[in-house]
Design an enzyme around this catalytic site. Structure first.
Site, PDB file in Angstrom:
ATOM      1  CD  GLU A   1      17.591  75.984  96.374  1.00 23.78           C
ATOM      2  OE1 GLU A   1      16.922  75.052  95.946  1.00 23.78           O
ATOM      3  OE2 GLU A   1      17.998  76.928  95.675  1.00 23.78           O
TER       4      GLU A   1
ATOM      5  CG  ASP B   1      20.586  77.458  90.405  1.00 26.83           C
ATOM      6  OD1 ASP B   1      20.744  76.326  89.945  1.00 26.83           O
ATOM      7  OD2 ASP B   1      19.540  77.826  90.975  1.00 26.83           O
TER       8      ASP B   1
ATOM      9  CD  GLU C   1      15.688  76.792  87.744  1.00 27.23           C
ATOM     10  OE1 GLU C   1      16.311  75.718  87.793  1.00 27.23           O
ATOM     11  OE2 GLU C   1      15.448  77.485  88.746  1.00 27.23           O
TER      12      GLU C   1
HETATM   13  O1  GCW Z   1      18.009  76.173  90.630  1.00 28.02           O
HETATM   14  C1  GCW Z   1      17.411  75.818  91.784  1.00 28.02           C
HETATM   15  C2  GCW Z   1      16.000  75.630  91.373  1.00 28.02           C
HETATM   16  C3  GCW Z   1      15.261  74.764  92.361  1.00 28.02           C
HETATM   17  C4  GCW Z   1      16.024  73.453  92.481  1.00 28.02           C
HETATM   18  C5  GCW Z   1      17.420  73.759  92.994  1.00 28.02           C
HETATM   19  C6  GCW Z   1      18.302  72.521  93.115  1.00 28.02           C
HETATM   20  C7  GCW Z   1      15.244  71.236  92.905  1.00 28.02           C
HETATM   21  O2  GCW Z   1      15.392  76.882  91.226  1.00 28.02           O
HETATM   22  O3  GCW Z   1      13.972  74.586  91.863  1.00 28.02           O
HETATM   23  O4  GCW Z   1      15.360  72.554  93.330  1.00 28.02           O
HETATM   24  O5  GCW Z   1      18.058  74.627  92.110  1.00 28.02           O
HETATM   25  O6  GCW Z   1      19.054  72.269  92.185  1.00 28.02           O
HETATM   26  O7  GCW Z   1      18.248  71.837  94.109  1.00 28.02           O
END
Ligand code: GCW
Length: 703
Positions: A295, A369, A397
């Site tokens: 990311e 995720d 989340e």
């Molecule tokens: O799920 C995603 C989240 C990000 C997070 C990422 C991760 C810390 O939306 O906010 O960043 O995973 O786990 O690295």
């Protein structure tokens, strides 16, 4: 008249204050035990606390026991050096004690002998955990049935990962701002740091990563390291080690080294010096957690190197200090034709056996995720030569933030109990993680913390149970969700049997209810793009294809779901043949995983007797009805629960109901466009239009 009124008002306030509970004390309430007989029994048995040791951790244990016994039993007791008195509670570290054979370093034995209570362990940490176990037993209002009771943790490193930023915000945090007041540190020590440490120690958590994995390089500056040291000093007497997340480009960012290539000597030297500096400030520093090439974060692949190259460079800087590097496997290239499900496997599987001995690879529970349900990550069972750490997310989340009640223990256990078949039947994910399947000495389980500056720590009072459950399961994943729920309720809310039963049932059903009104039958990743609690199944465009909803649900006129069989992305092939068999056939695939692996025709008959469309849409209606059921059940607890907590949870359940209706109407109306079937009886068609629902989501998304 006026005076009387003032007196009455003051009285009301005093009564209210005495009764009101703001949730701050979590499960560490040392109020007088309601069971008088038990209280008297313990009172006779415990007169003093004896300890021969000045070890700060033992002192912590003694002080906690003193506070606990005084509060729970209503009896003053003193701490003094070992004298062998009757009715003493004796704390002792005795590594050669035969009773401790076979237990881990953090394990303990509690023995009742010669009218004494003995808490013995190989290490001070063990004594601390034993002390909290004794207190837990008191708090839940039970007597020890055995004269000798022992426990030993299954996982060595039981850690919280905070996603906290230097300016006090928390990535995906829904309980206020960061607990760490960086600006005030190191001079000001907020007493809350101590209560945080107590809470962790009480459930066996022994490591914390202080900062976000999307890491600011600032944490490695001298200015911040003294702040980190101040926190490490607070946590040390509670047996907790401090780790930091690092930014892989730190040499470049902080010291203008022209590269951050892990094989460049200048970079190697930089990390060695930085690591030595950290240990000169914090001698028992735990190590680094790293999110790299994920990311947008920098990493070794920026220089054509592998994740192992990056991890090993840091591992060798840490090795002289016995530090660990924990390297995250949450990586996925943006490939519109690919399947994100397979990305981490593709990068990491070939690196098995290539990581240094003080490195662990931290894998999220599922391949995408932290969805409300995911199949276990295919790396579990596929990297036998590498110790794999588990990463769960406590912060909700994708589970409704802090307005939805979701008890996560069943979700954690579902993953831990999944069979990878890596070495035949019984090769559970838990056995991969605890190191027993492949003989690893290192083992770790991490939870992305749900704590914040809210007075009750977690926003939703019920979310405290997720923090609690994580610690308890990292210690012993064999505990059942029901056991954990009951323990938590009795320590945190009430011991009234009927209320305990009602709340436990709500907790145990809460996750499945959430799945029903958001993503039933294995649907996944259809939430709002920025704010992950609402539905946005119509999301077609984003910065990356795998951040949209249509990438995952693949709805069309034929059916719904992501085909991951050999006819589709073939992600299923990453699992052992037995697992492929379990999930590979759309006729026999368990319904909770169906749309994870199959594109199923709307008209296909499912094992329930309904067609996919009827079953799928009914689940949304059932989910909403279940939230209404949660609301009415909660009403029953009113006489037995603190009124402040009762009202707060009641309010949050009402919000959850509103959100559930939004999810239901948005998803049912959106997918109906493809299914072209009526809403099954006896359910009523939503009264709102899809456009109206899109507007609501837009408002939430702050578009
Ligand atoms: O799920 C995603 C989240 C990000 C997070 C990422 C991760 C810390 O939306 O906010 O960043 O995973 O786990 O690295």
């Amino acid at each position: 008249m006026k005076k009387k009124f003032v007196i009455l008002l003051t009285l009301c306030l005093v009564v209210h204050l005495a009764w009101a509970d703001d949730g701050y004390r979590l499960w560490l309430k040392y109020d007088l035990l309601p069971n008088a007989a038990l209280r008297e029994q313990y009172k006779r048995q415990i007169n003093t606390i004896e300890t021969a040791s000045n070890d700060p951790i033992i002192q912590t244990a003694a002080r906690e026991l003193q506070a606990g016994v005084q509060g729970l039993l209503g009896k003053n007791i003193t701490i003094h050096a070992a004298k062998g008195e009757k009715s003493a509670l004796v704390l002792a570290v005795n590594p050669t004690d035969k009773a401790l054979q076979g237990l881990a370093d953090d394990g303990f034995v509690i023995v009742q002998r010669k009218q004494q209570w003995l808490i013995t362990a190989k290490t001070a940490n063990g004594v601390l955990y034993g002390s909290f176990a004794l207190l837990r037993q008191l708090k839940v209002g039970e007597a020890f049935k055995q004269t000798s009771y022992s426990e030993s943790p299954k996982i060595r490193l039981r850690m919280l990962n905070h996603w906290d930023n230097p300016l006090g915000t928390i990535e995906r945090g829904y309980a206020g701002s960061s607990l760490w007041k960086w600006y005030e540190l190191p001079e000001v020590i907020d007493p809350r740091y101590i209560d945080y440490a107590r809470a962790n120690a009480s459930i066996g958590i022994n490591a914390v990563v202080l900062n976000n994995v999307n890491a600011s390089a600032r944490f490695l500056t001298k200015e911040y390291l003294v702040k980190v040291k101040a926190l490490a000093d607070v946590f040390r007497p509670y047996g907790i080690k401090v780790f930091l997340s690092l930014n892989f480009a730190s040499p470049k960012i902080l010291d203008k080294i022209p590269s951050s290539d892990p094989l460049d000597n200048r970079v190697v030297e930089w990390w060695k010096n930085k690591t030595d500096e950290i240990y000169s400030i914090i001698p028992d520093f735990g190590g680094y957690l790293v999110k790299a090439n994920s990311e947008g974060e920098p990493g070794p692949q920026d220089y054509g190197r592998t994740h192992a190259d990056g991890a090993n460079m840091l591992a060798s800087a840490l090795a002289p200090h016995k530090g660990l590097v924990i390297w995250r496997a949450f990586v996925y290239a943006a490939d519109p034709k690919g399947d994100r499900f397979k990305e981490a496997y593709k990068d990491f599987k070939p690196l098995d056996g290539k990581f240094a001995s003080n490195a662990l690879v931290q894998v999220k529970n599922g391949p995408i995720d932290f969805q409300s349900r995911e199949p276990f990550h295919p790396l579990f069972g596929n990297m036998p030569q590498t110790p794999l750490a588990m990463e769960f997310q406590l912060t909700q989340e994708y589970l409704g933030f802090s307005t939805n009640w979701v008890f996560e223990a069943p979700l954690f256990k579902e993953c831990l109990e999944s069979d990878t078949y890596a070495k035949g039947k019984g090769s559970t994910v838990a056995k991969v993680i605890d190191g027993s399947l492949d003989n690893h000495a290192l083992s770790a389980m991490a939870g992305v913390a749900n704590t914040g500056s809210d007075r009750n720590w977690t926003g939703h009072t019920m979310a405290q149970a997720n923090w609690y459950a994580f610690g308890r399961l990292a210690w012993n994943y064999d505990l059942t969700s029901a056991q954990i729920a009951e323990e938590w309720i009795k320590q945190s809310l009430t011991q009234q049997p009927q209320a305990v039963a009602v709340i436990a049932e709500l907790m145990l059903k809460s996750r499945e209810i959430y799945v029903d009104f958001t993503t039933p039958l294995g649907l996944h990743h259809v939430m709002g793009q920025n704010i992950h609690f609402g539905a946005e199944p119509w999301l077609e465009k984003s910065a990356r294809p795998d951040w949209t909803a249509i990438y995952y649900h693949r709805a069309d006129s034929v059916g719904l779901g992501f085909d991951r069989t050999s006819k589709g992305s073939n992600a299923l092939s990453l699992y052992a043949p037995e697992v492929q068999q379990l999930w590979g056939n759309p006729q026999s695939c368990p319904l909770p995983y169906l749309l994870w692996f199959h594109h199923v025709p709307w008209t296909q008959k499912l094992s329930t007797g309904n067609t996919l469309w009827d079953e799928f849409s009914s689940r949304y209606y059932k989910g909403v009805a279940s939230v209404a059921w949660m609301q009415s059940q909660w009403e029953q607890t009113k006489p037995y629960i603190d009124q402040a907590i009762f009202s707060d949870v009641k309010g949050r359940l009402a919000v959850q109901h509103r959100e559930a209706l939004n999810w239901r109407d948005a998803c049912v109306l959106y997918f109906q466009q493809y299914a072209k079937k009526p809403i099954p009886k006896p359910y009523e068609k939503p009264t709102r239009t899809l456009d109206e629902l899109k507007k609501i989501v837009e408002i939430y998304q702050l578009k």
